[in-house]
Design an enzyme around this catalytic site. Sequence first.
Site, short mmCIF file in Angstrom:
data_model
loop_
_atom_site.label_atom_id
_atom_site.label_comp_id
_atom_site.label_asym_id
_atom_site.label_seq_id
_atom_site.Cartn_x
_atom_site.Cartn_y
_atom_site.Cartn_z
N ASP C 81 -52.35 0.15 22.50
CA ASP C 81 -52.65 -1.13 23.14
C ASP C 81 -51.53 -1.60 24.08
O ASP C 81 -51.55 -2.76 24.51
CB ASP C 81 -52.90 -2.21 22.07
CG ASP C 81 -54.09 -1.86 21.20
OD1 ASP C 81 -55.14 -1.54 21.76
OD2 ASP C 81 -53.96 -1.91 19.96
N HIS C 100 -51.11 -8.08 18.00
CA HIS C 100 -52.53 -7.74 17.91
C HIS C 100 -52.81 -7.32 16.48
O HIS C 100 -52.09 -6.47 15.93
CB HIS C 100 -52.85 -6.59 18.86
CG HIS C 100 -54.24 -6.04 18.72
ND1 HIS C 100 -55.36 -6.84 18.76
CD2 HIS C 100 -54.68 -4.78 18.51
CE1 HIS C 100 -56.44 -6.08 18.60
NE2 HIS C 100 -56.06 -4.83 18.43
N HIS C 102 -56.29 -6.89 13.45
CA HIS C 102 -57.72 -7.02 13.15
C HIS C 102 -57.85 -7.89 11.91
O HIS C 102 -58.63 -7.59 11.00
CB HIS C 102 -58.36 -5.64 12.93
CG HIS C 102 -58.53 -4.83 14.17
ND1 HIS C 102 -59.44 -3.81 14.28
CD2 HIS C 102 -57.90 -4.88 15.36
CE1 HIS C 102 -59.36 -3.26 15.49
NE2 HIS C 102 -58.42 -3.90 16.15
N ASP C 125 -52.77 -28.57 15.12
CA ASP C 125 -51.30 -28.48 15.02
C ASP C 125 -50.74 -27.31 15.83
O ASP C 125 -49.57 -27.32 16.22
CB ASP C 125 -50.87 -28.31 13.56
CG ASP C 125 -50.89 -29.62 12.78
OD1 ASP C 125 -50.77 -30.69 13.39
OD2 ASP C 125 -51.01 -29.57 11.53
N HIS C 176 -64.21 -7.17 19.31
CA HIS C 176 -62.99 -6.49 18.97
C HIS C 176 -62.16 -7.32 17.96
O HIS C 176 -62.49 -7.32 16.78
CB HIS C 176 -62.23 -6.17 20.27
CG HIS C 176 -61.01 -5.34 20.11
ND1 HIS C 176 -60.36 -4.77 21.19
CD2 HIS C 176 -60.29 -4.99 19.03
CE1 HIS C 176 -59.31 -4.10 20.77
NE2 HIS C 176 -59.25 -4.22 19.46
N TYR C 233 -42.60 -34.18 14.64
CA TYR C 233 -42.72 -33.39 13.42
C TYR C 233 -41.49 -32.50 13.28
O TYR C 233 -40.98 -31.99 14.27
CB TYR C 233 -43.97 -32.54 13.49
CG TYR C 233 -44.20 -31.64 12.30
CD1 TYR C 233 -44.98 -32.07 11.22
CD2 TYR C 233 -43.64 -30.37 12.26
CE1 TYR C 233 -45.19 -31.23 10.14
CE2 TYR C 233 -43.84 -29.54 11.17
CZ TYR C 233 -44.62 -29.98 10.11
OH TYR C 233 -44.82 -29.16 9.03
#
Lengths: 237, 237, 237, 237
Positions: C81, C100, C102, C125, C176, C233
């Site tokens: 990739d 990346h 899955h 957030d 994907h 925050y």
Amino acid sequence: MNSENRQYSEIRQRVLDANLSLPKYGLVTFTWGNVSEIDRQHNVIAIKPSGVEYDTMTVDDIVVVDLSGNILQGTLNPSSDTQTHIELYKAFPEIGGIVHTHSRHATIWAQAGLDIPALGTTHADYFYGNIPCTRPLTPGEIEHDYEKNTGLVIIEELQRRQIDPVAVPSAIISGHAPFCWGKDAVEAVHNAVVLEEVATMALGTRSLNAGIMLQQELSDKHYFRKHGQDAYYGQHK
Amino acid sequence: MNSENRQYSEIRQRVLDANLSLPKYGLVTFTWGNVSEIDRQHNVIAIKPSGVEYDTMTVDDIVVVDLSGNILQGTLNPSSDTQTHIELYKAFPEIGGIVHTHSRHATIWAQAGLDIPALGTTHADYFYGNIPCTRPLTPGEIEHDYEKNTGLVIIEELQRRQIDPVAVPSAIISGHAPFCWGKDAVEAVHNAVVLEEVATMALGTRSLNAGIMLQQELSDKHYFRKHGQDAYYGQHK
Amino acid sequence: MNSENRQYSEIRQRVLDANLSLPKYGLVTFTWGNVSEIDRQHNVIAIKPSGVEYDTMTVDDIVVVDLSGNILQGTLNPSSDTQTHIELYKAFPEIGGIVHTHSRHATIWAQAGLDIPALGTTHADYFYGNIPCTRPLTPGEIEHDYEKNTGLVIIEELQRRQIDPVAVPSAIISGHAPFCWGKDAVEAVHNAVVLEEVATMALGTRSLNAGIMLQQELSDKHYFRKHGQDAYYGQHK
Amino acid sequence: MNSENRQYSEIRQRVLDANLSLPKYGLVTFTWGNVSEIDRQHNVIAIKPSGVEYDTMTVDDIVVVDLSGNILQGTLNPSSDTQTHIELYKAFPEIGGIVHTHSRHATIWAQAGLDIPALGTTHADYFYGNIPCTRPLTPGEIEHDYEKNTGLVIIEELQRRQIDPVAVPSAIISGHAPFCWGKDAVEAVHNAVVLEEVATMALGTRSLNAGIMLQQELSDKHYFRKHGQDAYYGQHK
């Protein structure tokens, strides 16, 4: 230790071990759930105490009661579900151990008020047909002797449907959660683990295919491959 | 150890290790599931014994059988699913290892009686097209030679759809659960892990979008990026 | 170690650590997934090698490439990739790390071909608005330069919707899985963890209430409470 | 350590321990969530600092504030949700501990904008009736004093429905997530664990049976079996 304590030390140890296996199998949260075993020779039941943490539970915390619920050994209150266990032991002489949990997916089916349907061979390997969901208790049954009536409604449901408690070692109580049983405490817990798994699979299966049911022949094949005189699964032949 | 025992000690060790990886990957409960590997030179299969706990299983428990199911090594009964493995090895000469589990989500699709649809590239990386669900067995096929017929119905389904068992190394049996395979036991288990993951994703995907399917071009691209002469994924070129 | 190796030893170590955090966070199976980080001064990218096990990966396995994909350091093939990462780094100069995976539920939304909708403040957030799902790639885009085109379709989707990649540090690719990014590899992985959590919650939320959306005001409040000049925050003011 | 530090060292330790139990119970991701406890004698609150990692948090990080939010002890910013805690402590004098999480399934119900319905005895053991979901905040309530208004909308919802905060120790905020409380920080966390479990079960139950509700008599029985003067669960009688 006096002789009476020695008398039940083995069953108390087995019941302790079976109770401690519940969090190990992921079946309980906090102090929820309870396991008992019966000594059919002496008609006494060893059972988890009520509301005690699994982390700190010892064999001395396990309570021994007779079939009227009188405490014979132990200083703690027995499980608040003791009367349910007693009714099941009295009605089902073939069983030797009982477990009650609020395991997630079996409880989901109980809360939905629906039988856990027999949808695959995983189910059929352990349960011969649907796992029955009881009718709701009446307001009167809830108000008085609630835990005893919880046992009675399970017994009623199995008898009404002519279900053999050995062939279907579990029932779920409408709005509540499952009870499982077996020949001893270890087998009852084993069945509780399988119940949770088949309840999980049944939920997913019905979301994909709302009308599907298991073939009766497949249910017969898998159940009798593991149970009864023609069983050939495992090493026990 | 005699020479015959030494002869199959390596395949038995590999099959033991592959079986022990099943609980590690969360694919099995209790004694469920089984892995085998075939020695194509000697036409023998090493397979898990039936109903033995993973915790205590040793290499001596692994059973070696020939392609008629005769026990060549080992004192225990082989898996009750041995005849299914044998049929698959006989029909698919390209495969060297087989695994059977009741992994949760693959079993959900089997219980629903539906193919696990190819819905994404995760699927396409390992399975070229839908993972087929077999037709239900007939009552006769269940009654006699059930485990053999379980293998035959898988073979029939792949042949009917002209599916290459190397390109789609898994099938699910209607009402039952998956079988997976690969070039050896390790690859078969690897495919079983991926099968469970793609089955889980497919269940969620269909709950969001009931009609979605993967583009054929994307299926081609991802499958052939990892398999065949033009593969360019990984370090193997 | 020569001077060139020393030059990129820190970024390779950071990229190794970020990759090893993926299995720790439960985002990947086997060798799936990859993390990279860019050195904007030297225009080089450190990235995971293709198809290597996380268990055995070392800093020497991390590959350093330039923005044309030429390998500058490392003996292994970089992630398949890599071209996707390169396109994203070229198009989004504000980002320094890309991941990346899955991961299960983000992939479910990608497979369904649907944006991950902004349904709660957990989402707000970290992500200002829906997490976009790209259009499907065309057959031509899949056939030639597939990984590069995967990057280009993400960039096209953000530009078409005028989405700032800093405000929405993730996109999912139709059929994907997700890509996430951040100011460095650590932040990109952090965002990937949050993405998976909000994807999981969104799936459950939509099963209860198919039409619900988050109030725009709540999205503004939570996003700008944590990001930009008026953030209050945490301890960073 | 000066005398002021010693004064609150015990409550800070309890609040630290309660905060550290959140990741142990799987209720939080990264720095999300916060627990506080109030010292009603001195009208001070000990609370988690904002945006600090659980892994490295120490007792010195716990912030002590008064009921106006002024910092009395600690060098870090208190949780950004401190004003919500303060409003709840002021409105509900019976409570001593509060926890806020984005636990997955409770948040799913909040995002769906729906009460968590009382569907079983697991729920009834801890929560007497539905766990209320607040109305959405108005744009003005979000714009100004958002965290304070988050507390006020919870209080409004309980008062409008005449819910006793001791009998229903939790509420979920529309589009956001749950707050739970109890007599101290430990009990508040305990309730947060149970909330997540009943929220999970309720999601599954409704997917099986969209119209089901728990019998009122069963809700009464289980709640009063564990709470109030007639309780008989556990060892506390």
